[in-house]
Design an enzyme around this catalytic site. Structure first.
Site, mmCIF file in Angstrom:
data_model
loop_
_atom_site.group_PDB
_atom_site.id
_atom_site.type_symbol
_atom_site.label_atom_id
_atom_site.label_comp_id
_atom_site.label_asym_id
_atom_site.label_seq_id
_atom_site.Cartn_x
_atom_site.Cartn_y
_atom_site.Cartn_z
ATOM 1 N N CYS A 294 -9.941 0.434 -5.137
ATOM 2 C CA CYS A 294 -9.097 1.630 -5.017
ATOM 3 C C CYS A 294 -7.910 1.696 -5.986
ATOM 4 O O CYS A 294 -7.408 2.784 -6.243
ATOM 5 C CB CYS A 294 -8.669 1.871 -3.586
ATOM 6 S SG CYS A 294 -7.946 0.447 -2.819
ATOM 7 N N GLY B 224 -0.591 -2.320 0.111
ATOM 8 C CA GLY B 224 0.407 -1.554 0.849
ATOM 9 C C GLY B 224 0.888 -0.393 0.001
ATOM 10 O O GLY B 224 1.072 -0.539 -1.209
ATOM 11 N N CYS B 225 1.056 0.774 0.616
ATOM 12 C CA CYS B 225 1.438 1.970 -0.146
ATOM 13 C C CYS B 225 2.792 2.516 0.281
ATOM 14 O O CYS B 225 3.154 3.630 -0.077
ATOM 15 C CB CYS B 225 0.372 3.043 0.010
ATOM 16 S SG CYS B 225 -1.180 2.532 -0.721
ATOM 17 N N GLY B 226 3.523 1.749 1.084
ATOM 18 C CA GLY B 226 4.853 2.202 1.486
ATOM 19 C C GLY B 226 4.788 3.500 2.257
ATOM 20 O O GLY B 226 3.717 3.955 2.678
ATOM 21 N N GLY C 103 2.362 6.299 1.403
ATOM 22 C CA GLY C 103 0.990 6.249 1.909
ATOM 23 C C GLY C 103 0.948 6.005 3.408
ATOM 24 O O GLY C 103 -0.081 5.590 3.941
#
Ligand SMILES: [Fe+2]
Lengths: 109, 872
Positions: B255, B427-429, B432
């Site tokens: 991704c 992790g996207c914070g 996301g």
């Protein structure tokens, strides 16, 4: 028999004090046999510094059996690392055998 | 029918309970393991995983029909070998980090039972990764695999679990949900199971959302849509190769891989030619339309999941366009408004959009369009040799990983192309919907128990460096090193002859200015006026000649003269603890300050304090800093000989209050105690003698020294509640400072000698000893109980004796001891009670009092100070 009378009956039984020496990795036969004689048990954990999953499961079964036999099993002299295992395991019967109150299973603060 | 579903649900719940119970018991048993035991287990698991990288890659490919075996092998290596390399030496048991300077250690506590959701795109590698991470952190993990990858995922779990058990891990610490049509439902049941402590979700958006809304702590990932900006300064050849490596990695299932390239026009022709040379297909406008129709699901606008992880030639075939079978990537120019282009979304396959831009601004803006078009918080890339461009890009783009000059997919995994933490969970914070932008790993699977030791301040004692201490010491001025001085003073100094005493003694070649406009309560305009004079005629020395207000004003004048840019607001911010205050004082001192007190009270000549009236509010501004300390103090009692009786007594009571408050202060030390006790003793002895014989220089000298000693004590220990009350009363009713102090003394001494209702929370004051301090003062002063001669008084009695001595001294000196004696009408005093209480609380003096005064206590102290006093 009323609840009070049942409690009295349990109290009147003879109590055997048995040590758990060394790591509790599996069930201990002579403790099973002693319980079967219809006595109350005090398990002394002074010499026990480690409990495995099998050990935990055996203790839980032991307490179930003692309930059905109408006798009482008490745990004493737990080192903190072993007492913490009981706390994290969230098994109510083990905590009660240590004299601790029932513990809510959900995280709380 | 209904009962059948119910039965099924019951059976599912039973299965969920069983898995969770195994995990729970194992989590409990894990708590007993040492770091060494854990590390051996993790090593054994890693070895088993490495031995099976190929087997698991094949199993994953066969089951999912996605990606490429060769790349899945690499992913399995990343999850095992690379991951192990990174966590091998990390501490995860007991004390894991120490911060010696902060006196803090961190102790690890496992999180407990983790429900791990794993994806179809990286099934076996994610299981290996999460298993190692769980074991390293002594957690249990229940795997809930993607239905389309359940067999290979569970095989991976079984392989590492068996190795762990053989190495001594707790039975049942890894479990998994078996493949079944109800796998999803079983997972949902566990998500809300009370015995699951944390959900660690990697996979489809729906599951990650379900995890986040389960009410449990959750580590999730967001969806990606990686923009990559290629600046004109980049090397087109290496960029093309990096992008190809990355976008074709496992056929694009990763991704963080590139989704849309944003290419500077200057470099576009070479770069596109290079892509073509390396066997990427650049689509025509017509082909782009066909590709979009094939890879975008018209119902959702997102990618067609059937083509995820498929090779480029197969996708081309589905789209109905002809390419050779070795085509690596289908490159699609995205014409028109990028924000509305169908292909401007995530495409986990070798289909890559691109746009051409004419400036860095445009480049970053188009990258933002992609970044905010479904990939916020995830990953972005930039190719540039210009660090400034990289910095601007990183500043603008919201992504947890901004990969520079390298492939974003393998780069995002960490460890291969850079030193990011190895992960398969990005992790996207908050962008996301996640709690972290980390490359999620062992760090996120621990509870951190912080163990702070008590703060240990370095205590210091500071005072004026040169103090001339005997009558006649004003003669020191004769040898003062100065060519140009200004004397800051008040009108009365000239009247009392002090000004001429100073002028006569200054060196003959010294140019001398005089500023004598300092009134009783100087404000900042007075400071500005004096500084203007000094600027017109520059000086190397400021001589402060007068009482406390003059000395304080001169300290501030010197500060602003030396620092023309300084603003009063910057240095007059209130604070709780001067070591943490916001005010930053310039540490530049060019001009020497000579302080010559003409009263025996404030001790300002040896303190780092200065008080100024604030014209905007009624309150006073307090400035505190070492740079305010004078360089020279001249304690010459000849200057106090002509002091009127009332001022003599007033200032002596101020000094006495300083000594009493410094003694009990939370900042008191052995150094300040000695000074405070001796100052008190001198005042009790010298004030009555001075009143009897005002011209006697010896007693004046003792009083003058007492004020200076008490000044040194408060300069380091500060004062207390009595000063807070006195400042408030003084501001409201215009009462001279010494008198304002005197009327509260008996109340505050009694208040502070009783066990506080609330202790003052101060690290440096571990034990409340105010009553002992007062008793020691009484003993030091030789006070005895006239009612019980010969008996050793109790500590409580000693405190009473001290108050009695203060009472007797005040009565002898005619000093008021109650507010009523100041002539303030009771109704007016009571009307302004709220103002008085508020004013006291705003005062910094309160904060070093040994008890933390409560609002009602302050009100009671104010009230008790009104009626005339009885002898204690
Ligand atoms: Fe004062």
């Amino acid at each position: 028999m009323s609840g009070e009378n049942a409690d009295q009956a349990v109290e009147q039984r003879r109590t055997e004090v048995l040590p758990i020496d060394g790591p509790l990795e599996r069930g201990i036969d002579h403790i099973d046999r002693t319980l079967a004689t219809g006595v109350n048990l005090t398990l002394d954990f002074t010499g026990c510094k480690f409990i495995s999953v099998d050990g935990l499961e055996w203790l839980e079964e032991l307490l179930l059996r003692s309930d059905s036999l109408g006798s009482k099993v008490v745990f004493t002299n737990l080192v903190p690392s072993v007492y913490k295992v009981f706390k994290v395991a969230h098994i109510d019967s083990l905590l009660r055998a240590c004299g601790a109150p029932s513990q809510p299973t959900e995280p709380y603060c | 029918m209904t009962s059948t579903i119910k039965d099924q649900d019951h059976a599912l719940q039973e299965r969920a309970n069983h898995l969770v119970r195994q995990a729970r018991l194992a989590a409990a048993v894990w708590t007993q393991y040492s770091q060494e035991q854990v590390d051996n287990i993790v090593k054994a698991m890693t070895v088993a995983a490495i031995e099976n990288v190929q087997k698991l890659a094949i199993a994953a490919h066969e089951e999912t029909r996605m990606g490429m075996i060769e790349d899945k092998i690499l992913k399995n290596f990343v999850a095992s070998e690379f991951h192990y390399h990174q966590i091998r030496d990390k501490k995860t048991v007991g004390i894991i980090r120490e911060f010696p300077e902060e006196h803090i250690v961190e102790v690890a506590e496992p999180v407990g039972v983790i429900l791990a959701i794993t994806p179809v795109t990286n099934p076996t590698s994610t299981v290996i990764f999460k298993s190692l991470a769980a074991a390293k952190t002594r957690n249990s993990v229940i795997f809930s695999p993607h239905l389309m990858a359940a067999d290979c995922s569970n095989l991976a779990a079984k392989i590492v679990y068996e190795a762990a058990i053989a190495a001594g891990a707790p039975k049942g610490f890894i479990t998994w949900v078996e493949k079944s049509p109800r796998l999803r439902r079983e997972t949902e049941l566990m998500m809300v199971h009370p015995e699951v402590d944390l959900i660690f979700a990697t996979g489809g958006t729906q599951l990650v959302r379900a995890a986040a809304s389960s009410g449990k702590p959750a580590l999730g990932v967001g969806s990606g849509n990686t923009p990559v900006y290629i600046h004109k300064s980049a090397s087109y050849a290496t960029t093309a190769m990096d992008v190809i490596i990355s976008k074709t990695f496992d056929n694009g299932t990763e991704c963080p891989s590139e989704q849309t390239l944003v290419i500077d026009a200057e470099i576009a022709p070479q770069l596109l030619a290079e892509f073509q040379r390396l066997n990427c297909h650049i689509c025509t406008a017509e082909e782009v339309k066909k590709v979009a129709d094939a890879v975008i699901d018209p119902r959702t606008g997102g990618m067609n999941y059937k083509l995820v992880g498929q090779p480029a030639d197969l996708i081309a075939e589905k789209a109905g366009i002809k390419v050779n079978q070795y085509t690596k990537i289908l490159l699609c120019p995205l014409e028109g408004d990028l924000r509305h282009h169908k292909l401007a979304v995530e495409k986990l396959m070798p289909v890559l959009g691109y746009v051409i831009v004419n400036s860095v601004d445009e480049g970053i803006n188009r990258a933002l369009d992609i970044n905010y078009g479904g990939g916020t918080g995830h990953t972005a890339g930039v190719f540039s040799e210009d660090d400034d461009v990289v910095e601007r890009f990183a500043d603008a783009i919201n992504a947890g990983r901004i990969i520079v000059n390298s492939p974003t997919s393998i780069g995002g995994l960490g460890g291969v192309y850079n030193n990011l933490n190895t992960t398969l969970s990005f992790g996207c914070g908050t962008g996301g919907g996640n709690i972290t932008t980390d490359n999620v790993g062992i760090k996120n699977l621990l509870n951190y128990k912080r163990v702070p030791r008590r703060k240990n301040y370095t205590l210091t004692f500071q005072t004026t460096k040169n103090i001339y201490i005997n009558p006649g010491s004003i003669d020191h001025l004769r040898s003062l090193k100065t060519k140009s001085a200004i004397i800051i003073t008040s009108r009365s100094a000239a009247r009392r002859g002090h000004l001429s005493m100073v002028m006569e003694r200054l060196p003959a070649d010294c140019k001398v200015d005089v500023f004598s406009d300092v009134g009783v309560e100087p404000d900042f305009s007075t400071v500005e006026k004096a500084v203007a004079v000094m600027r017109q005629s520059p000086v190397d020395t400021v001589i402060a000649l007068g009482g406390g207000s003059v000395l304080d004003a001169a300290k501030i004048m010197r500060l602003f003269y030396d620092n023309p840019e300084l603003k009063l607001q910057e240095v007059a911010v209130s604070f709780l603890d001067f070591r943490h205050r916001i005010s930053v004082f310039p540490q530049v001192v060019h001009t020497q300050l000579v302080a010559i007190p003409t009263t025996s009270g404030t001790g300002s000549e040896v303190t780092p304090f200065a008080v100024l009236k604030d014209n905007n509010s009624k309150r006073k501004l307090s400035l505190v800093d070492e740079c305010l300390l004078p360089n020279i103090a001249i304690i010459d009692a000849n200057l106090t000989k002509s002091m009127p009786k009332e001022i003599t007594v007033d200032t002596a009571f101020d000094a006495l209050t300083h000594a009493l408050e410094a003694l009990a202060s939370t900042f008191s030390s052995d150094y300040t105690d000695g000074l405070a006790l001796e100052a008190m003793r001198l005042i009790f002895e010298a004030l009555p003698e001075t009143l009897k014989n005002p011209g006697h220089i010896l007693w004046r000298h003792k009083l003058h020294n007492a004020a200076c000693l008490a000044g040194m004590a408060i300069g380091n220990a500060s004062v207390g509640v009595n000063h807070a009350l006195a400042h408030s009363l003084g501001a409201s009713f215009d009462i001279p400072h010494g008198k304002a102090n005197g009327v509260f003394l008996l109340s505050t001494l009694e208040y502070n000698s009783k066990i506080p209702r609330k202790f003052m929370p101060t690290s440096t004051y571990p034990l409340w000893v105010a009553d002992q301090k007062y008793a020691r003062a009484a003993q030091f002063l030789g006070l005895t109980d006239e009612d019980a001669p010969g008996e050793t008084p109790s500590r409580e009695k000693m405190c009473v004796l001290l108050r009695r001595a203060v009472y007797d001294l005040a009565r002898l000196a005619g000093q008021p001891l109650a507010v009523a004696e100041l002539g303030i009408p009771q109704d007016q005093y009571e009307q302004r009670m709220i103002e008085l209480v508020t004013g006291s609380f705003e005062d910094m003096s309160m904060r070093t009092n040994p008890a933390l005064p409560l609002i009602p206590e302050v009100a009671a102290l104010l009230a008790s100070a009104y009626p005339p006093r009885q002898r204690p």
